[in-house]
Scaffold this motif. Sequence first.
Motif, PDB file in Angstrom:
ATOM      1  N   LEU A  24      -0.740  -7.414   7.375  1.00  0.00           N
ATOM      2  CA  LEU A  24      -1.000  -7.579   6.316  1.00  0.00           C
ATOM      3  C   LEU A  24      -0.230  -7.518   4.916  1.00  0.00           C
ATOM      4  O   LEU A  24      -0.036  -7.293   3.830  1.00  0.00           O
ATOM      5  CB  LEU A  24      -0.545  -5.444   6.175  1.00  0.00           C
ATOM      6  CG  LEU A  24      -2.037  -4.419   7.460  1.00  0.00           C
ATOM      7  CD1 LEU A  24      -1.633  -3.219   7.607  1.00  0.00           C
ATOM      8  CD2 LEU A  24      -3.018  -4.885   7.464  1.00  0.00           C
ATOM      9  N   VAL A  25       0.373  -8.326   5.346  1.00  0.00           N
ATOM     10  CA  VAL A  25       1.660  -9.009   3.944  1.00  0.00           C
ATOM     11  C   VAL A  25       1.415 -10.533   4.051  1.00  0.00           C
ATOM     12  O   VAL A  25       0.751 -11.524   5.049  1.00  0.00           O
ATOM     13  CB  VAL A  25       2.868  -9.244   4.996  1.00  0.00           C
ATOM     14  CG1 VAL A  25       3.702 -10.032   3.730  1.00  0.00           C
ATOM     15  CG2 VAL A  25       3.849  -7.841   5.068  1.00  0.00           C
ATOM     16  N   LEU A  26       1.135 -10.812   3.052  1.00  0.00           N
ATOM     17  CA  LEU A  26       0.319 -12.109   2.222  1.00  0.00           C
ATOM     18  C   LEU A  26       1.775 -12.995   2.060  1.00  0.00           C
ATOM     19  O   LEU A  26       2.721 -12.783   1.947  1.00  0.00           O
ATOM     20  CB  LEU A  26       0.026 -11.757   0.696  1.00  0.00           C
ATOM     21  CG  LEU A  26      -1.194 -11.138   0.793  1.00  0.00           C
ATOM     22  CD1 LEU A  26      -1.873 -10.691  -0.925  1.00  0.00           C
ATOM     23  CD2 LEU A  26      -2.903 -11.782   1.761  1.00  0.00           C
ATOM     24  N   ASN A  27       1.415 -14.501   2.150  1.00  0.00           N
ATOM     25  CA  ASN A  27       2.347 -15.637   2.647  1.00  0.00           C
ATOM     26  C   ASN A  27       3.243 -15.508   3.558  1.00  0.00           C
ATOM     27  O   ASN A  27       4.556 -15.768   2.951  1.00  0.00           O
ATOM     28  CB  ASN A  27       2.193 -16.118   0.934  1.00  0.00           C
ATOM     29  CG  ASN A  27       1.801 -15.837   0.137  1.00  0.00           C
ATOM     30  OD1 ASN A  27       0.541 -17.153   0.830  1.00  0.00           O
ATOM     31  ND2 ASN A  27       1.179 -15.408  -0.956  1.00  0.00           N
ATOM     32  N   GLY A  47      -4.452  -4.152   3.351  1.00  0.00           N
ATOM     33  CA  GLY A  47      -2.778  -3.512   3.570  1.00  0.00           C
ATOM     34  C   GLY A  47      -2.377  -2.306   2.663  1.00  0.00           C
ATOM     35  O   GLY A  47      -2.091  -1.111   3.421  1.00  0.00           O
ATOM     36  N   ARG A  48      -2.456  -2.950   1.665  1.00  0.00           N
ATOM     37  CA  ARG A  48      -1.755  -1.670   0.390  1.00  0.00           C
ATOM     38  C   ARG A  48      -2.864   0.072   1.067  1.00  0.00           C
ATOM     39  O   ARG A  48      -2.230   0.817   0.672  1.00  0.00           O
ATOM     40  CB  ARG A  48      -2.510  -1.608  -0.604  1.00  0.00           C
ATOM     41  CG  ARG A  48      -1.283  -3.467  -1.286  1.00  0.00           C
ATOM     42  CD  ARG A  48      -2.161  -3.323  -2.945  1.00  0.00           C
ATOM     43  NE  ARG A  48      -1.332  -4.535  -3.372  1.00  0.00           N
ATOM     44  CZ  ARG A  48      -1.447  -5.539  -3.731  1.00  0.00           C
ATOM     45  NH1 ARG A  48      -1.665  -4.899  -5.132  1.00  0.00           N
ATOM     46  NH2 ARG A  48      -0.698  -6.793  -4.503  1.00  0.00           N
ATOM     47  N   LYS A  49      -4.002  -0.416   1.177  1.00  0.00           N
ATOM     48  CA  LYS A  49      -4.329   1.171   1.175  1.00  0.00           C
ATOM     49  C   LYS A  49      -4.274   1.478   2.591  1.00  0.00           C
ATOM     50  O   LYS A  49      -4.466   2.676   3.046  1.00  0.00           O
ATOM     51  CB  LYS A  49      -6.670   0.670   1.397  1.00  0.00           C
ATOM     52  CG  LYS A  49      -6.781   0.161  -0.446  1.00  0.00           C
ATOM     53  CD  LYS A  49      -8.398  -0.129  -0.679  1.00  0.00           C
ATOM     54  CE  LYS A  49      -8.351  -0.346  -1.823  1.00  0.00           C
ATOM     55  NZ  LYS A  49      -9.618  -1.272  -2.232  1.00  0.00           N
ATOM     56  N   VAL A 108       4.947   6.122   7.035  1.00  0.00           N
ATOM     57  CA  VAL A 108       5.015   5.777   5.793  1.00  0.00           C
ATOM     58  C   VAL A 108       4.664   7.022   4.943  1.00  0.00           C
ATOM     59  O   VAL A 108       3.503   7.437   5.430  1.00  0.00           O
ATOM     60  CB  VAL A 108       4.235   4.462   5.681  1.00  0.00           C
ATOM     61  CG1 VAL A 108       3.556   4.551   3.960  1.00  0.00           C
ATOM     62  CG2 VAL A 108       4.700   3.226   6.225  1.00  0.00           C
ATOM     63  N   GLN A 109       4.617   7.552   3.674  1.00  0.00           N
ATOM     64  CA  GLN A 109       3.826   8.693   2.944  1.00  0.00           C
ATOM     65  C   GLN A 109       3.142   7.537   2.898  1.00  0.00           C
ATOM     66  O   GLN A 109       2.318   7.085   2.330  1.00  0.00           O
ATOM     67  CB  GLN A 109       5.084   8.836   1.663  1.00  0.00           C
ATOM     68  CG  GLN A 109       5.009   8.118   0.798  1.00  0.00           C
ATOM     69  CD  GLN A 109       6.067   8.448  -0.382  1.00  0.00           C
ATOM     70  OE1 GLN A 109       7.363   8.536   0.302  1.00  0.00           O
ATOM     71  NE2 GLN A 109       5.678   8.009  -1.524  1.00  0.00           N
ATOM     72  N   GLU A 110       1.530   9.278   2.312  1.00  0.00           N
ATOM     73  CA  GLU A 110       0.832   8.728   1.522  1.00  0.00           C
ATOM     74  C   GLU A 110       0.907   8.734   0.142  1.00  0.00           C
ATOM     75  O   GLU A 110       1.626   9.416  -0.463  1.00  0.00           O
ATOM     76  CB  GLU A 110      -0.292   9.962   2.000  1.00  0.00           C
ATOM     77  CG  GLU A 110      -0.910   9.905   3.011  1.00  0.00           C
ATOM     78  CD  GLU A 110      -1.209  11.090   3.383  1.00  0.00           C
ATOM     79  OE1 GLU A 110      -2.729  10.769   2.499  1.00  0.00           O
ATOM     80  OE2 GLU A 110      -1.409  11.649   4.345  1.00  0.00           O
ATOM     81  N   SER A 111       0.482   7.265  -0.204  1.00  0.00           N
ATOM     82  CA  SER A 111       0.468   6.609  -1.453  1.00  0.00           C
ATOM     83  C   SER A 111      -0.594   6.117  -1.772  1.00  0.00           C
ATOM     84  O   SER A 111      -1.140   5.048  -1.345  1.00  0.00           O
ATOM     85  CB  SER A 111       1.770   6.711  -1.913  1.00  0.00           C
ATOM     86  OG  SER A 111       1.491   6.087  -3.335  1.00  0.00           O
ATOM     87  N   MET A 115       2.884  -1.350  -2.195  1.00  0.00           N
ATOM     88  CA  MET A 115       2.169  -2.064  -2.770  1.00  0.00           C
ATOM     89  C   MET A 115       3.165  -4.158  -2.050  1.00  0.00           C
ATOM     90  O   MET A 115       2.578  -4.882  -2.033  1.00  0.00           O
ATOM     91  CB  MET A 115       2.209  -3.018  -3.877  1.00  0.00           C
ATOM     92  CG  MET A 115       1.322  -1.898  -5.253  1.00  0.00           C
ATOM     93  SD  MET A 115       1.477  -2.202  -6.510  1.00  0.00           S
ATOM     94  CE  MET A 115       0.098  -3.639  -6.450  1.00  0.00           C
ATOM     95  N   GLN A 116       4.279  -3.664  -1.553  1.00  0.00           N
ATOM     96  CA  GLN A 116       5.182  -3.951  -0.667  1.00  0.00           C
ATOM     97  C   GLN A 116       5.727  -4.014   0.302  1.00  0.00           C
ATOM     98  O   GLN A 116       6.352  -2.915   1.083  1.00  0.00           O
ATOM     99  CB  GLN A 116       5.629  -4.560  -1.267  1.00  0.00           C
ATOM    100  CG  GLN A 116       5.241  -5.472  -3.043  1.00  0.00           C
ATOM    101  CD  GLN A 116       6.929  -5.593  -3.983  1.00  0.00           C
ATOM    102  OE1 GLN A 116       8.027  -4.727  -4.500  1.00  0.00           O
ATOM    103  NE2 GLN A 116       6.607  -6.771  -5.022  1.00  0.00           N
ATOM    104  N   ALA A 117       6.739  -5.165   0.829  1.00  0.00           N
ATOM    105  CA  ALA A 117       7.044  -4.325   2.153  1.00  0.00           C
ATOM    106  C   ALA A 117       8.662  -5.830   1.547  1.00  0.00           C
ATOM    107  O   ALA A 117       8.120  -6.340   0.729  1.00  0.00           O
ATOM    108  CB  ALA A 117       6.896  -5.348   3.810  1.00  0.00           C
TER     109      ALA A 117
END
Length: 183
Positions: A24-27, A47-49, A108-111, A115-117
């Motif tokens: 789910l991570v870009l680059n 991935g964000r969703k 992970v909490q719901e949010s 946006m990032q790792a």
Amino acid sequence: MEILTSCQATFTDMASVEVGGRNLVLNSDIEVSFKNTYKTYELSEYGRKAVSGKTVTISLDACSDIDGITIDVYLRKIVDDVGSSCNEVASIKNIGTTYKRYSITISVQESDYIMQAAVRSNVRSGDGYNADAKVSIKNIKVEIGDVATDYTLAPEDIDDAIEQVKKKKNRVWYQTSAPSGTN
């Protein structure tokens, strides 16, 4: 009979193939080094969703110039351009001086703003933290679930690479097939 044996051998070979989870991570394949700070990695739109309210596994290759240090790994949410941790922060202890694959699992909490790792080095005091250590990270992977799978690029990165090859092929084709004096 020979065809049947060949088909059975092919099936046996295919059955041994293991497909990893979606990154789910870009680059994620870019190698970075940092000291006494943190490094963030953008999650794909999907991935964000996908990570909200889920258990995820974060895997990465890491090493340090000082043996035995500790790093923290977590996901970040961004609200009004301000970042903060959106889950428990997991520590990876005893990072060595040669690259090794590490993984942690977090809830992970719901949010709507994940946006990032992030990987943080040397910013807390305590066992294994060292402000003088330079940490190197590569091949980070965030995936849904509690099992780490082999490293893979995000599908979006593969799509981008394919598009770049197509563009390059089209440029080469144009340059080799254009009438003289037009390129």
